[in-house]
Motif scaffolding. Structure first.
Motif, PDB file in Angstrom:
ATOM      1  N   THR A 182       0.841  -1.089   0.224  1.00 28.75           N
ATOM      2  CA  THR A 182      -0.145  -0.086   0.541  1.00 28.75           C
ATOM      3  C   THR A 182       0.641   0.955   0.310  1.00 28.75           C
ATOM      4  OG1 THR A 182      -0.040   0.035   2.160  1.00 28.75           O
ATOM      5  CG2 THR A 182      -1.717  -1.263   1.335  1.00 28.75           C
ATOM      6  N   ASN A 233       4.413   3.797  -1.756  1.00 29.71           N
ATOM      7  CA  ASN A 233       4.119   4.803  -2.922  1.00 29.71           C
ATOM      8  C   ASN A 233       4.625   3.439  -3.876  1.00 29.71           C
ATOM      9  OD1 ASN A 233       3.400   6.991  -2.039  1.00 29.71           O
ATOM     10  ND2 ASN A 233       4.607   7.640  -1.124  1.00 29.71           N
ATOM     11  N   ARG A 264       2.484   0.451  -4.420  1.00 34.08           N
ATOM     12  CA  ARG A 264       0.911   0.435  -5.128  1.00 34.08           C
ATOM     13  C   ARG A 264       1.100  -0.294  -6.658  1.00 34.08           C
ATOM     14  NH1 ARG A 264      -0.148   4.521  -1.643  1.00 34.08           N
ATOM     15  NH2 ARG A 264       0.533   6.188  -3.360  1.00 34.08           N
ATOM     16  N   VAL A 280      -1.461  -8.355  -0.771  1.00 31.52           N
ATOM     17  CA  VAL A 280      -1.237  -7.285  -0.887  1.00 31.52           C
ATOM     18  C   VAL A 280      -1.589  -7.821   1.421  1.00 31.52           C
ATOM     19  CG1 VAL A 280      -1.116  -5.218   0.311  1.00 31.52           C
ATOM     20  CG2 VAL A 280      -1.279  -5.728  -2.303  1.00 31.52           C
ATOM     21  N   SER A 316      -1.197  -6.500   4.809  1.00 31.68           N
ATOM     22  CA  SER A 316      -1.684  -5.024   5.533  1.00 31.68           C
ATOM     23  C   SER A 316      -1.791  -5.541   6.577  1.00 31.68           C
ATOM     24  CB  SER A 316      -2.760  -4.854   4.449  1.00 31.68           C
ATOM     25  OG  SER A 316      -3.144  -3.270   5.303  1.00 31.68           O
ATOM     26  N   GLN A 361      -7.604  -3.862   3.190  1.00 36.50           N
ATOM     27  CA  GLN A 361      -7.628  -3.057   1.978  1.00 36.50           C
ATOM     28  C   GLN A 361      -8.279  -3.509   1.087  1.00 36.50           C
ATOM     29  OE1 GLN A 361      -5.852  -0.298   1.596  1.00 36.50           O
ATOM     30  NE2 GLN A 361      -4.679  -1.189   4.213  1.00 36.50           N
ATOM     31  N   SER A 400      -6.469  -9.065   0.038  1.00 36.28           N
ATOM     32  CA  SER A 400      -5.628  -8.277   0.923  1.00 36.28           C
ATOM     33  C   SER A 400      -5.308  -9.524   1.588  1.00 36.28           C
ATOM     34  CB  SER A 400      -5.625  -6.932   1.496  1.00 36.28           C
ATOM     35  OG  SER A 400      -6.525  -7.410   2.314  1.00 36.28           O
TER      36      SER A 400
END
Length: 245
Positions: free
Chosen positions: A10, A12, A15, A30, A32, A36, A40
């Protein structure tokens, strides 16, 4: 579960990488700490909670998560879970000069590299120079100052998209261990980059070039943060400024 697990997905860089992996046809999950949108899985590298379940069944772990503190501990937890799950290919992003510039953050990255190399896992370690965004923030943070201060050293900033492309290649190619570094297309003085920033921002200010004492700045001044033989990035600082401003 997907075939690629991305930590820091998540952020810069994360993504961009996640989007490019999905464009390349990978089934991406992803990691996290909070729910999300999209595909995820919840897990916390700071405590290890949820990590064994997150890594189970994946072919590749792309470790992009980073923090000012606790990087090595988080990496160690991730490695232990990956070994227990059967040994996924671990792709790690590091920084050019971590072994020559004694910043605490860099030293933590160097320790992560060591942990990965000695883990027994199949791995790929990719070092990159500083991102354009970091250089931009260095100057933007001074927007209320009467002068724009630029250190008396050079940078070779690279675009996150160029690094993301390289990381997607590593996921597809499989373990390569230590791979060539990637740097931006140009080695530039900080003063030159500051001039480009001011021009793009349509601002008129004097630039004060300053040198700093100590071993950390000595490393930057000596060019330990540069990799001129691997200027493989395609997007310049001006390209980034055109997008950002």
């Amino acid at each position: 579960m997907g075939d690629v697990l991305v930590t820091g997905g998540t952020g810069n860089l994360g993504r961009i990488v996640v989007a490019k992996l999905r464009e390349a046809g990978h089934d991406v999950v992803v990691l996290s700490r909070r729910p999300q949108p999209g595909h995820s899985v919840r897990g916390d590298l700071r405590t290890g909670q949820g990590i064994p379940a997150a890594v189970a069944g994946v072919d590749t772990i792309l470790h992009l998560a980073t923090a000012p503190r606790g990087d090595a501990e988080a990496c160690s937890r991730l490695i232990a879970a990956a070994i227990e799950a059967g040994g996924a290919h671990l792709v790690f992003t590091s920084i050019v000069g971590v072994d020559r510039i004694p910043l605490r953050y860099y030293e933590a990255k160097k320790e992560c590299e060591r942990l990965i190399e000695t883990s027994g896992l199949p791995f790929t370690i990719q070092r990159a120079t500083q991102f354009h965004a970091l250089v931009f923030r260095l100057f933007a943070a001074q927007r209320r100052m009467p002068l724009l201060v630029a250190p008396t050293c050079d940078f070779q900033p690279v675009h996150m998209r160029d690094v993301a492309d390289r990381l997607v290649e590593h996921v597809s190619a499989g373990p390569r261990e230590r791979v060539p570094e990637i740097g931006g297309p140009e080695v530039r003085s900080a003063r030159s980059l500051a001039q480009s920033y001011l021009a793009a921002a349509n601002r008129r200010r004097k630039i004060a070039a300053i040198g700093l004492p100590g071993r950390i700045f000595a490393g930057f001044r000596a060019g330990a943060n540069l990799t001129p033989n691997h200027a493989d990035g395609t997007l310049t600082f001006e390209d980034y400024l055109d997008e950002r401003l």
